[in-house]
Design an enzyme around this catalytic site. Structure first.
Site, PDB file in Angstrom:
ATOM      1  N   TYR A  25      -8.870   8.795   8.675  1.00 45.52           N
ATOM      2  CA  TYR A  25      -9.171   7.837   9.740  1.00 45.52           C
ATOM      3  C   TYR A  25     -10.214   8.388  10.712  1.00 45.52           C
ATOM      4  O   TYR A  25     -11.257   7.774  10.941  1.00 45.52           O
ATOM      5  CB  TYR A  25      -7.905   7.516  10.541  1.00 45.52           C
ATOM      6  CG  TYR A  25      -6.866   6.685   9.826  1.00 45.52           C
ATOM      7  CD1 TYR A  25      -6.189   7.175   8.709  1.00 45.52           C
ATOM      8  CD2 TYR A  25      -6.524   5.416  10.272  1.00 45.52           C
ATOM      9  CE1 TYR A  25      -5.212   6.431   8.067  1.00 45.52           C
ATOM     10  CE2 TYR A  25      -5.547   4.653   9.632  1.00 45.52           C
ATOM     11  CZ  TYR A  25      -4.903   5.169   8.535  1.00 45.52           C
ATOM     12  OH  TYR A  25      -3.941   4.424   7.899  1.00 45.52           O
ATOM     13  N   GLN A  81       0.832  -1.198   0.000  1.00 46.41           N
ATOM     14  CA  GLN A  81       0.000   0.000   0.000  1.00 46.41           C
ATOM     15  C   GLN A  81       0.869   1.250   0.000  1.00 46.41           C
ATOM     16  O   GLN A  81       1.837   1.304   0.755  1.00 46.41           O
ATOM     17  CB  GLN A  81      -0.914   0.037   1.234  1.00 46.41           C
ATOM     18  CG  GLN A  81      -2.028   1.059   1.112  1.00 46.41           C
ATOM     19  CD  GLN A  81      -2.909   1.139   2.374  1.00 46.41           C
ATOM     20  OE1 GLN A  81      -2.746   0.381   3.311  1.00 46.41           O
ATOM     21  NE2 GLN A  81      -3.830   2.079   2.389  1.00 46.41           N
ATOM     22  N   GLU A 141      -6.192  -3.665  12.348  1.00 46.99           N
ATOM     23  CA  GLU A 141      -5.797  -4.445  11.166  1.00 46.99           C
ATOM     24  C   GLU A 141      -6.773  -5.598  10.926  1.00 46.99           C
ATOM     25  O   GLU A 141      -7.104  -5.923   9.790  1.00 46.99           O
ATOM     26  CB  GLU A 141      -4.356  -4.951  11.303  1.00 46.99           C
ATOM     27  CG  GLU A 141      -3.307  -3.869  11.568  1.00 46.99           C
ATOM     28  CD  GLU A 141      -3.396  -2.644  10.664  1.00 46.99           C
ATOM     29  OE1 GLU A 141      -3.941  -2.741   9.553  1.00 46.99           O
ATOM     30  OE2 GLU A 141      -2.927  -1.565  11.094  1.00 46.99           O
TER      31      GLU A 141
HETATM   32  N1  BES Z   1      -3.464   0.342   5.897  1.00 48.85           N
HETATM   33  C1  BES Z   1      -2.835   1.061   6.942  1.00 48.85           C
HETATM   34  C2  BES Z   1      -1.383   1.314   6.711  1.00 48.85           C
HETATM   35  C3  BES Z   1      -1.089   2.201   5.528  1.00 48.85           C
HETATM   36  C4  BES Z   1      -1.769   3.393   5.353  1.00 48.85           C
HETATM   37  C5  BES Z   1      -0.113   1.841   4.626  1.00 48.85           C
HETATM   38  C6  BES Z   1      -1.493   4.203   4.257  1.00 48.85           C
HETATM   39  C7  BES Z   1       0.167   2.642   3.533  1.00 48.85           C
HETATM   40  C8  BES Z   1      -0.531   3.821   3.345  1.00 48.85           C
HETATM   41  C9  BES Z   1      -3.001   0.362   8.279  1.00 48.85           C
HETATM   42  O1  BES Z   1      -4.192  -0.338   8.419  1.00 48.85           O
HETATM   43  C10 BES Z   1      -3.025   1.421   9.341  1.00 48.85           C
HETATM   44  O2  BES Z   1      -3.930   2.191   9.347  1.00 48.85           O
HETATM   45  N2  BES Z   1      -2.038   1.441  10.216  1.00 48.85           N
HETATM   46  C11 BES Z   1      -1.928   2.417  11.291  1.00 48.85           C
HETATM   47  C12 BES Z   1      -2.376   1.854  12.590  1.00 48.85           C
HETATM   48  C13 BES Z   1      -3.773   2.157  13.003  1.00 48.85           C
HETATM   49  C14 BES Z   1      -4.029   1.645  14.405  1.00 48.85           C
HETATM   50  C15 BES Z   1      -4.188   3.578  12.871  1.00 48.85           C
HETATM   51  C16 BES Z   1      -0.463   2.773  11.442  1.00 48.85           C
HETATM   52  O3  BES Z   1       0.367   2.177  10.765  1.00 48.85           O
HETATM   53  O4  BES Z   1      -0.154   3.641  12.240  1.00 48.85           O
HETATM   54 ZN    ZN Z   2      -5.830   0.897   8.524  1.00 51.04          ZN
END
Ligand code: BES
Ligand code: ZN
Length: 622
Positions: free
Chosen positions: A402, A158, A318
């Site tokens: 988010y 991603q 996740e």
């Molecule tokens: N899908 C995302 C990670 C991501 C976002 C990868 C944008 C590449 C581009 C993952 O699900 C995510 O949101 N991770 C967050 C943690 C979450 C608890 C908010 C992170 O990595 O901080």
């Molecule tokens: Zn996410």
């Protein structure tokens, strides 16, 4: 009854009608897709539906080499297929078993190169290729960067990085099944976001082993993922477990003990988990994200290992993507909130079920504050859920995507009631399973199934304002978290010169974060010193709390914490922690700027390419 059946039948009998692009109602291999500005593909002409990888990992040269065989569906008149690629060295391309002509277009800085292949009537093509040593999806770690002191490799697809190691149509609307055979040095194991067919591998000659995988459900290509390292597995439940380096796996299993319960909660709300197993892979500290929802195998930062399970909302998040994101997927990255906002909402629901309403209100209050900060700093154009205009798939403001996204769903919940929203979301995931979704498609679907022409309800919801306008609509309700009341008092008391709060020891992680985040931003050195010595903040094991402390310390130019900043930025490379601290340092005059340059000069080579690119823009070389 009769009426309902008639409706059902007519919906089934009219596939052409439901295929209209605005609702994305039709499944099927050539269902129309909105234009994706982040991909070279032309999926309305020819589309990849299956990827078969046969690759060897060469750790000395930091490349994958081998073949990708793609199964294609195409319009009868399609002469060529356009794939995404970035930095791939193409050795040969075959269509239907015969060498065919292809063209590698010029490289676009963000999108990479179009790889256009003549089909010659074939519906299967084979590409023999090699990835580049600096492929943006891959990080090849030296032994010193791992817990085992052995080599390690992982991918991060991603948003649009997988084209740097897999020649395919790298667009989230185009779903593909995959299988893979991966050859690695025989002291290492390979794991992927797929069913693992050979847990121990098979001999592959020359001191190597081969691992085979199969992903039978169609997924968007950014979810193809691989990890290679000295890996061990610990089961934590009947269908859950932890992969990690041997010295980490025990701590990982402890931290993840709640995974099965989380799955049960999510399934009770949104329907069966459709991916078989749910395991996690704990990566070395240079993993650039907190977590990545690769199907069947979530990738996690080791910085979530707090020792007390206090950061497991990351796993809930996740896991939630198994519905929002992996099952129903944003068709284009401009609608990323359909993945991340929905997922943050579900993460909150899982947390509430496991840890109670008070816990959930605190998480919501932290999130609300993040939104308020974003509204003050992000320009209006960046405050929309559905991005418009020039969109960079690698760039998003998480408080909008988010937190505003989740707040939208909580607002809907407040208006229509929890039961109605739960029932709707469950049916939404069922009806759109394994399909792409757009903002427009979601709003149309929600109106069709919930609003149903009720004008008063429509006015109360402000759906279009939430989705398409900057700011937060007036129907948002600020969360009230009782557990934060005493934190507020403690902030006031400490701000007025009192001692560090005695309640700290009894506070949970969110209360500690709230305290550090809401203290007056400007504090004299003596006050910071009092806090640090009371709570050992420079070395506190909880990395979220340590981050909040170091941000406060740097913001005040508090030099005694310099060595702790250096340790924190050297020990891990999670972008969410690393980027803001470098930024804060560079805003601190010569002390901070010099410190940032010194630390980065030593740490840069250990960071992931994605994080390097971000910090390069912050820290000017000496
Ligand atoms: N899908 C995302 C990670 C991501 C976002 C990868 C944008 C590449 C581009 C993952 O699900 C995510 O949101 N991770 C967050 C943690 C979450 C608890 C908010 C992170 O990595 O901080
Ligand atoms: Zn996410």
């Amino acid at each position: 009854m009769l009426r309902r059946r008639t409706l059902l039948l007519s919906a089934l009998a009219l596939p052409a009608l439901s295929a209209c692009a605005s609702t994305l109602g039709a499944a099927g291999p050539m269902a129309p897709l909105p234009h994706d500005a982040s991909s070279h593909a032309r999926p309305d002409e020819a589309r990849v539906r299956h990827v078969s990888l046969d690759l060897a990992a060469d750790f000395d040269r930091k490349v994958f080499h081998g073949t990708a065989t793609l199964d294609i569906v195409a319009r009868p008149d399609a002469r060529e297929i356009v794939l995404d690629s970035d930095g791939l060295a193409i050795r040969a391309v075959r269509a239907g078993g015969r060498e065919t002509a292809y063209e590698l277009g010029s490289r676009d800085e963000k999108l990479g190169s179009a790889l256009t292949i003549q089909l010659n009537g074939a519906r299967q093509i084979e590409i023999e290729y090699e990835s580049a040593p600096n492929a943006s999806a891959l990080q090849w770690l030296a032994p010193a960067q791992t817990a085992s002191n052995k080599r390690f490799l992982f991918s991060q697809g991603q948003a649009i990085h997988n084209r740097s190691w897999i020649p395919t149509q790298d667009s989230p609307g185009i779903r593909q099944t995959y299988d893979a055979r991966i050859v690695v040095p025989d002291d290492l194991k390979a794991v992927m976001s797929a069913e693992m067919l050979t847990p121990d591998g098979e001999p592959a000659g020359a001191g190597r082993r081969a691992f085979r995988f199969r992903m039978p459900q169609p997924i968007p290509p950014y979810l193809i993922a691989i990890g290679v390292g000295d890996l061990e597995f610990r089961a934590v439940g009947p269908r859950t477990g932890v992969w990690a380096e041997p010295s980490v796996v025990e701590r990982g299993a402890y931290e993840c003990a709640d995974m099965e319960r989380m799955m049960e909660v999510a399934e009770a709300l949104y329907g069966p988990y459709r991916w078989g197993r749910y395991d996690v892979l704990i990566l070395p500290p240079s993993f650039p994200y907190g977590g990545m929802e690769n199907p069947r195998l979530t990738f996690l930062t080791p910085t979530f290992l707090a020792g007390d399970r206090s950061l497991v909302s990351l796993v809930a998040h996740e896991l939630a993507h198994s519905w929002s994101g992996n099952l129903v997927t944003n068709a284009v990255w401009a609608d990323g909130w359909l993945n991340e906002g929905f997922t943050s909402y579900i993460e909150g629901r899982i947390g509430e079920a496991l840890f109670g309403a008070e816990h959930a209100r605190m998480a919501e209050a932290l999130s609300w504050s993040d939104i308020q900060r974003a509204l003050e700093t992000v320009p209006a154009d960046g405050q929309r859920l559905h991005w418009i205009g020039e969109v960079d798939a690698n760039d998003n403001s998480s408080a909008i995507t988010y937190d505003k996204g989740a707040l939208f769903l909580r607002t809907i919940e407040g208006v229509v009631g929890r039961d109605r929203l739960d029932a709707y979301l469950r049916s939404y995931f069922d009806r759109h399973a394994f399909q792409p979704m757009t903002t427009q498609g979601f709003l149309a679907d929600f109106r069709q199934h919930v609003v149903r022409g009720d004008a008063a309800l429509e006015a109360e919801l402000k759906l279009d304002e939430w989705a398409y306008e900057p700011g937060i609509p007036s129907n948002a309700v600020a969360p009230v978290a009782g557990g934060f009341a005493q934190v507020e008092q403690a902030v006031a008391a400490f701000g007025a010169g009192g001692p560090p709060p005695a309640e700290w020891a009894a506070w949970n992680t969110m209360q500690r974060q709230r305290f550090l985040q809401t203290l007056p931003r400007a504090l004299p050195a003596a006050r910071l010193q009092a806090l640090e010595s009371a709570f050992a903040l420079d070395s506190i094991g909880n990395m979220e709390v340590r981050f909040d402390w170091l941000a406060l310390a740097i913001g005040n130019g508090y030099e005694p914490s310099g060595p702790a900043v250096e340790r924190f930025l050297s020990e891990q490379g999670r972008g969410k922690f690393v980027r803001p601290l470098y930024r804060a340092l560079t805003e601190q005059g010569p002390w901070g700027q010099n410190l940032a340059r010194t630390i980065y000069a030593a740490a840069r080579s250990r960071y992931h390419p994605i994080v390097q690119a971000g910090v390069d823009r912050i820290v000017a070389p000496a």
